[in-house]
Design an enzyme around this catalytic site. Structure first.
Site, short mmCIF file in Angstrom:
data_model
loop_
_atom_site.label_atom_id
_atom_site.label_comp_id
_atom_site.label_asym_id
_atom_site.label_seq_id
_atom_site.Cartn_x
_atom_site.Cartn_y
_atom_site.Cartn_z
N ASP A 13 76.43 11.05 -72.34
CA ASP A 13 75.88 10.42 -71.14
C ASP A 13 75.16 9.12 -71.49
OD1 ASP A 13 74.90 10.59 -68.24
OD2 ASP A 13 73.01 10.48 -69.35
N GLU A 23 80.49 7.88 -71.53
CA GLU A 23 80.21 7.42 -70.17
C GLU A 23 79.54 6.06 -70.33
OE1 GLU A 23 77.70 6.79 -66.61
OE2 GLU A 23 76.79 7.80 -68.33
#
Length: 637
Positions: A317, A369
């Site tokens: 993330d 991401e």
């Protein structure tokens, strides 16, 4: 307690070396020492004046179990005999200014159910795994040439126990009232995944976190899988059962920043031990990637998931916030030694992370991401890349959602929102996400983004999902997308499964099942995702009709033609060029059930040049319809 020489050498090297299995040494480990069973506690806290272990086994008395400082690098240890699994504990640290604080163990393997914050002693080696066949097979797995269809899930809201009201004060009632355990949800989720033909799940962060509303993205316990849903062994059961069903498991992981709760990593020994700069929006602290101890802590954490939980991949993330000192925001508060905002140590950390993961786990999925235009995210580290093997294609996602949100009359003026993605399709190894972030915070659900009548919304969403499944790149969809849920995702409520009692939602659900199965069966849709020869436009320029047509190739005899009509205008006879003479089968039509024809329908080519091909076919094409066409194989093939 006298430590083995090898252990002492390892701990001495922790602050300068590459110690990527530090979870084997730090934390609370149940061991035998001098014929006595007990727990060995080891902690890094270089600036503490004294440390003691307090817990349920000593009535939380901070004077009984004082830790011994092992070396000048600030490593403390203590062996306490006769402690059993399940005991709670914390560390009491005396700070340089004379204050004292109580901290959870950074390497704790289990934690008290929130709002409690104590660590819990547990033996992770007691679970009896039954996934050896899966583990052996995955050694030869190549994610880039394999089908990857990911179901992204938040375990706490996929389904909940009957009569639960999650809007109650969550902190006054512990998880059994609300959540299915890891074991309980396995028995529901895995048959559903098999039915729907998803071959991976990606679970929103399971690392221990204090606030349900953070969805797991503000972590306090990186080695402690959240106790909301049960024990570590319960989670192992879920993953084990997935593997026995040939479903891979990806953990969503947050190595860029951590939350500021007092019992966590923040100012752990009274100093910024793990801490970097503050995030201006998230209320979190960035990790200090300059410190080798911090890099060891995080890279060991990734290895820990593969080793102890048998996971198959990690979605990292917030990669942009790791790469940029200013988190990718529009400011230049912080600059590096060269006067720009690149976080040199963050870049080095990501390269070190991916190098180590692929050295030990070559089959792994490492997905970034990353929302900026940072180059070479999925290039090997030795070729100046970051070393990931997949990158979320955020530009594709944003352009696609912008396009489908438009009134069909205006789509012809934004034709490039669909065609542009192929200009950079092979610049990275992309994954196409319709994730949780796109169905929250007023962005609307997937179906509610689509304009028009109730029927038009369903037709447009079917087109969109067919576009995703046939576009080069691996696939990800968040739970609820597959039933066309109208309300946004709410972490405190389950998916609206009752919608499947309505015909439109049930038919859409069946459609998703159909194209998922087709995707897994057709090599043309995944084998050459990242090769130029895997994709060819038939007509990329038909903006006046808002119709897109292209070919996905496995080889010259095995390919699929895709036609997408993004306006309500239909055509009784629509001619399209095809690469070879012969008969072509209508494989799927989004507007008509059953979506895959039970009665095979073929169309013969005509020697009518079209779209730079010598041959063409004519089909009927309804408004807001997608069609898949496949050439009939010759006898020799």
């Amino acid at each position: 307690m006298i430590l083995e020489k090898s252990v002492v050498e390892y701990l001495d090297n922790y602050h300068i070396g590459k110690c990527y299995n530090s979870y084997e040494y730090f934390g609370a480990h149940m061991i035998h020492a001098k014929e006595r069973k007990g727990v060995r506690f080891t902690l890094w806290a270089p600036n503490a004046l004294a440390v003691s272990v307090v817990g349920s086994f000593n009535e939380w008395d901070d004077n009984i179990h004082q830790m011994e400082r092992l070396n000048d690098n600030g490593i403390w240890h203590l062996f306490i005999p006769s402690i059993k699994e399940g005991e709670q504990y914390k560390y009491k640290l005396i700070l340089p200014d004379g204050r004292h604080i109580y901290k959870a163990d950074p390497y704790a393997f289990h934690s008290e159910v929130r709002p409690g914050t104590s660590s819990i002693i547990v033996d992770l080696n007691q679970y009896n795994w039954n996934d050896s066949s899966f583990l052996q097979t995955r050694q030869a797995y190549n994610p880039l040439t394999s089908p990857i269809n990911i179901y992204e899930i938040h375990l706490g809201s996929w389904n909940v126990k009957e009569n639960s009201t999650l809007e109650d004060d969550i902190y006054k009632s512990l998880h059994p009232k609300y959540f299915y355990s890891y074991r309980e949800i396995a028995d529901q989720l895995i048959p559903y995944l098999k039915e729907m033909h998803y071959n991976f799940i990606e679970i929103l962060p399971l690392m221990e976190h204090p606030f349900d509303g953070s969805w797991g993205y503000q972590v306090t316990g990186y080695y402690s899988m959240t106790s909301r849903y049960g024990t570590p062994q319960d989670l192992m059961y879920l993953i084990d059962t997935c593997h026995q069903a040939n479903i891979g498991v990806i953990f969503d992981w947050v190595p860029g920043h951590f939350c500021r709760d007092e019992h966590g990593l923040l100012y752990f020994d009274g100093t910024p031990l793990y801490d970097g700069i503050d995030h201006p929006n998230w209320g979190t602290k960035k990790f200090n990637f300059y410190r080798s101890e911090v890099r060891n802590f995080l890279i060991s954490n990734a290895s820990f998931y593969f080793e102890k939980y048998h996971i198959d991949g990690i979605r990292v993330d917030g990669v942009t916030s790791i790469l940029q000192m200013n988190f990718g925001l529009d400011n230049e508060t912080y600059v590096n030694e060269y006067g720009n905002g690149e976080d040199l140590h963050g870049v080095a950390f990501l390269k070190e992370l991916n190098t180590e993961v692929f050295k030990k786990y070559p089959y792994a999925i490492m997905a970034a991401e990353e929302s900026s235009s940072w180059p070479l995210v999925t290039a090997p580290v030795e070729d100046s890349g970051l070393g990931f093997n997949l990158k979320w294609k955020m530009g594709w996602m944003n352009d696609t959602l912008q396009y489908i949100s438009m009134d069909p009359l205006f789509r012809k003026g934004s034709h490039d929102l669909i065609t542009f993605s192929m200009h950079y399709a092979n610049s990275e190894n992309f994954l196409l996400p319709f994730s949780h972030d796109e169905v929250v915070h007023g962005k609307k659900s997937m179906i509610d983004k689509c304009p028009g009548s109730y029927e038009d919304k369903f037709l447009t969403l079917k087109l969109t999902m067919l576009y995703q499944i046939t576009h080069p790149g691996k696939k990800l969809n968040f739970m609820g997308n597959e039933i066309a849920q109208f309300i946004e995702w709410r972490y405190y409520e389950p998916i609206e499964w009752f919608l499947l009692e309505y015909d439109a939602h049930q038919r859409f659900h069946h459609f998703i099942k159909t194209i998922n199965k087709l995707y897994l069966q057709e090599k043309a849709l995944y084998e050459k995702d990242y090769c130029d020869e895997g994709f060819q436009w038939i007509d990329a320029d038909n903006c006046s009709q808002s119709i897109f047509s292209y070919i996905r190739y496995y080889n010259k005899e095995d390919f699929i033609i895709v036609i997408l009509n993004f306006t309500p205008v239909g055509y009784d006879e629509f001619r399209i060029g095809v690469p070879y003479e012969g008969e072509y089968r209508i494989l799927l039509e989004t507007k008509h059930e059953p979506f895959r024809k039970t009665k095979i329908k073929y169309v013969k080519t005509e020697e009518v040049p079209m779209h730079n091909f010598e041959q063409s076919i004519t089909i009927s094409l309804d408004g807001l319809q997608g069609v898949l066409i496949k050439k009939k194989r010759t006898k020799k093939s």
